[in-house]
Motif scaffolding. Sequence first.
Motif, PDB file in Angstrom:
ATOM      1  N   PHE A  39       0.802  -1.227   0.000  1.00  0.00           N
ATOM      2  CA  PHE A  39       0.000   0.000   0.000  1.00  0.00           C
ATOM      3  C   PHE A  39       0.832   1.273   0.000  1.00  0.00           C
ATOM      4  CE2 PHE A  39      -2.999  -3.224   1.325  1.00  0.00           C
ATOM      5  CZ  PHE A  39      -4.178  -2.832   0.704  1.00  0.00           C
ATOM      6  N   LYS A  40       2.145   1.150  -0.236  1.00  0.00           N
ATOM      7  CA  LYS A  40       3.005   2.349  -0.185  1.00  0.00           C
ATOM      8  C   LYS A  40       2.443   3.438  -1.115  1.00  0.00           C
ATOM      9  CE  LYS A  40       7.776   3.939  -0.386  1.00  0.00           C
ATOM     10  NZ  LYS A  40       7.385   5.067   0.450  1.00  0.00           N
ATOM     11  N   ASP A  41       2.222   4.601  -0.559  1.00  0.00           N
ATOM     12  CA  ASP A  41       1.678   5.759  -1.280  1.00  0.00           C
ATOM     13  C   ASP A  41       0.311   5.500  -1.914  1.00  0.00           C
ATOM     14  OD1 ASP A  41       3.857   7.340  -0.621  1.00  0.00           O
ATOM     15  OD2 ASP A  41       5.030   6.563  -2.311  1.00  0.00           O
ATOM     16  N   LYS A  42      -0.362   4.473  -1.424  1.00  0.00           N
ATOM     17  CA  LYS A  42      -1.716   4.181  -1.950  1.00  0.00           C
ATOM     18  C   LYS A  42      -2.763   4.563  -0.895  1.00  0.00           C
ATOM     19  CE  LYS A  42      -0.967   1.282  -5.698  1.00  0.00           C
ATOM     20  NZ  LYS A  42       0.265   1.965  -6.128  1.00  0.00           N
ATOM     21  N   LYS A  43      -3.940   4.871  -1.417  1.00  0.00           N
ATOM     22  CA  LYS A  43      -5.067   5.143  -0.513  1.00  0.00           C
ATOM     23  C   LYS A  43      -5.961   3.908  -0.509  1.00  0.00           C
ATOM     24  CE  LYS A  43      -5.117  10.127  -0.622  1.00  0.00           C
ATOM     25  NZ  LYS A  43      -4.283  10.761  -1.641  1.00  0.00           N
ATOM     26  N   ALA A  44      -6.059   3.276   0.647  1.00  0.00           N
ATOM     27  CA  ALA A  44      -6.926   2.102   0.764  1.00  0.00           C
ATOM     28  C   ALA A  44      -8.319   2.575   1.175  1.00  0.00           C
ATOM     29  CB  ALA A  44      -6.367   1.148   1.809  1.00  0.00           C
ATOM     30  N   LEU A  45      -9.306   2.226   0.367  1.00  0.00           N
ATOM     31  CA  LEU A  45     -10.696   2.557   0.697  1.00  0.00           C
ATOM     32  C   LEU A  45     -11.268   1.321   1.392  1.00  0.00           C
ATOM     33  CD1 LEU A  45     -13.165   4.446   0.414  1.00  0.00           C
ATOM     34  CD2 LEU A  45     -13.562   3.427  -1.846  1.00  0.00           C
ATOM     35  N   ILE A  46     -11.405   1.415   2.708  1.00  0.00           N
ATOM     36  CA  ILE A  46     -11.742   0.209   3.480  1.00  0.00           C
ATOM     37  C   ILE A  46     -13.173   0.274   4.009  1.00  0.00           C
ATOM     38  CG2 ILE A  46     -11.010  -1.329   5.334  1.00  0.00           C
ATOM     39  CD1 ILE A  46      -8.306   0.054   5.386  1.00  0.00           C
ATOM     40  N   ARG A  47     -13.989  -0.719   3.642  1.00  0.00           N
ATOM     41  CA  ARG A  47     -15.326  -0.841   4.237  1.00  0.00           C
ATOM     42  C   ARG A  47     -15.151  -1.596   5.546  1.00  0.00           C
ATOM     43  NH1 ARG A  47     -19.873  -0.946   6.740  1.00  0.00           N
ATOM     44  NH2 ARG A  47     -21.821  -0.851   5.566  1.00  0.00           N
TER      45      ARG A  47
ATOM     46  N   GLU B 252       1.440   0.733   7.946  1.00  0.00           N
ATOM     47  CA  GLU B 252       2.838   0.277   8.031  1.00  0.00           C
ATOM     48  C   GLU B 252       3.487   0.126   6.658  1.00  0.00           C
ATOM     49  OE1 GLU B 252       2.953  -1.858  12.414  1.00  0.00           O
ATOM     50  OE2 GLU B 252       2.992  -3.147  10.646  1.00  0.00           O
ATOM     51  N   ASP B 253       2.669  -0.156   5.651  1.00  0.00           N
ATOM     52  CA  ASP B 253       3.193  -0.206   4.273  1.00  0.00           C
ATOM     53  C   ASP B 253       3.561   1.182   3.758  1.00  0.00           C
ATOM     54  OD1 ASP B 253       2.913  -2.911   4.047  1.00  0.00           O
ATOM     55  OD2 ASP B 253       1.349  -2.882   2.503  1.00  0.00           O
TER      56      ASP B 253
ATOM     57  N   GLN C 280      -2.308  12.157   3.834  1.00  0.00           N
ATOM     58  CA  GLN C 280      -0.893  11.783   3.680  1.00  0.00           C
ATOM     59  C   GLN C 280      -0.674  10.340   4.134  1.00  0.00           C
ATOM     60  OE1 GLN C 280       1.445  13.898   2.293  1.00  0.00           O
ATOM     61  NE2 GLN C 280      -0.414  15.111   1.914  1.00  0.00           N
ATOM     62  N   PRO C 281       0.402   9.705   3.660  1.00  0.00           N
ATOM     63  CA  PRO C 281       0.714   8.357   4.150  1.00  0.00           C
ATOM     64  C   PRO C 281       0.745   8.344   5.678  1.00  0.00           C
ATOM     65  CG  PRO C 281       2.169   8.914   2.350  1.00  0.00           C
ATOM     66  CD  PRO C 281       1.377  10.154   2.647  1.00  0.00           C
ATOM     67  N   GLY C 282       0.184   7.298   6.266  1.00  0.00           N
ATOM     68  CA  GLY C 282       0.155   7.188   7.730  1.00  0.00           C
ATOM     69  C   GLY C 282      -1.103   7.785   8.340  1.00  0.00           C
ATOM     70  N   GLU C 283      -1.930   8.434   7.509  1.00  0.00           N
ATOM     71  CA  GLU C 283      -3.131   9.084   8.051  1.00  0.00           C
ATOM     72  C   GLU C 283      -4.396   8.254   7.783  1.00  0.00           C
ATOM     73  OE1 GLU C 283      -1.915  13.777   8.132  1.00  0.00           O
ATOM     74  OE2 GLU C 283      -3.065  13.102   6.383  1.00  0.00           O
ATOM     75  N   ILE C 284      -5.397   8.525   8.622  1.00  0.00           N
ATOM     76  CA  ILE C 284      -6.687   7.827   8.515  1.00  0.00           C
ATOM     77  C   ILE C 284      -7.798   8.865   8.424  1.00  0.00           C
ATOM     78  CG2 ILE C 284      -8.310   6.249   9.647  1.00  0.00           C
ATOM     79  CD1 ILE C 284      -5.944   5.162  11.298  1.00  0.00           C
TER      80      ILE C 284
END
Length: 395
Positions: free
Chosen positions: A9-17, A48-49, A105-109
């Motif tokens: 997931f490096k530099d990716k935005k995971a859209l999590i349900r 962490e990725d 940004q990476p690391g953010e939720i």
Amino acid sequence: MKTINDFDFKDKKALIRVDFNVPLNDALEVTDTTRIEAAKPTIIKVLEDGGSCVLMSHLGRPKAREDEFSLQHIVMSASEILGVQVKFVNDCIGDAVQEAVNALQPGEILLLENLRYHPEEKAGDVAFAEQLAALGDVYVNDAFGTAHRAHASTAVIAQFFPENKCFGNLLASEIVNVNKVLSDGEKPVTAIIGGAKVSSKITIIENILDKIDHLIIGGGMAFTFVKAQGGSIGSSLVEDDKQALALEILDKAKQKNVEVHLPLDCVIADAFSNDANVDVADIGAIPDGWMGLDGGTQTRELFASVILASKTILFNGPIGVFEMPNFAQGTIDTCTAIAEATANGAFSLVGGGDSVAAVKQFDFGDKVSYVSTGGGAMLEMLEGKTLPGIKAILD
Ligand code: AMP
């Protein structure tokens, strides 16, 4: 089966349900954080990725934009549990949401507002799902509790991520663990089916008969079987219109070499109350005016001996009215036997509604192999149904 472990997931935005449909008290504080904790491993893996998380969930059953159902109320708990200050945006689609996602940004939720403020969510609206899909690079479904619903965020959305879709850790482990019983359970396999009604468990029993060696029938539903066989059950719970079905199940079980274990005796009461007068009776000899509310000593010993000889155990539905202390012993003894069998190397799955509540109430949660997090979803899996939220990822 693609899981989050197949992605970097490096530099990716995971859209999590996720399933953050947690209980709130009158002060709108979270009273049980189990579901947030259950989603943590998936969220942490993304962070962490070196990626970021856009979390979407429903909360309750709002009819419109009602404040009591705002996911804003869980931001504090989620931040504490996840160890990261969770950002919040007060809608789940639209320009402001897109801007908040772009700034992530990476690391953010980022937690989106309740999906069910939009009726399109439950309607499975494709255009709404497409708008949600614009908020992430990879779609992750980790909401087992809603996997049996074909809603926009649980199923419909997956079509917009033909390659980049996967199961989160929680959903993946629910699938793996149910398959340990239904597909590759080490023999002897025992299903303990209890609870109130035959009608709500019939599809499960029919689906698992091919997969099990022993069927323990407990709880209120046992009395429909006992009456169908000619027993006197007093005023115990019964579904008279299901008596023929009960005999059919016993017949099918015989044909499939499944040994059925019905209660031998029961604790009876003269009212449905913890303060009622109690006595013990043989299962088919309950006097008029009395009802069976728990397994008796012989029943508890029989069930325990079957459980202790099993290598794979499914526990679905309590043995008695465990909510009342005077009628909880059958369920406690069953939990004890499951825990002992598990300590001796058996695999045990507790799934579906009230057996999960019982296992937690009596502190057996960490003494069984797996406690399912999804009531309705687990029941449908045990019924052999393909859940829309799972199918959408596999397609
Ligand atoms: P279910 O949701 O179908 O698994 O049913 C769970 C409920 O069954 C629990 O609330 C128990 O109190 C209830 N139950 C278990 N045994 C009995 C019984 N003998 N008579 C009436 N209700 C029972």
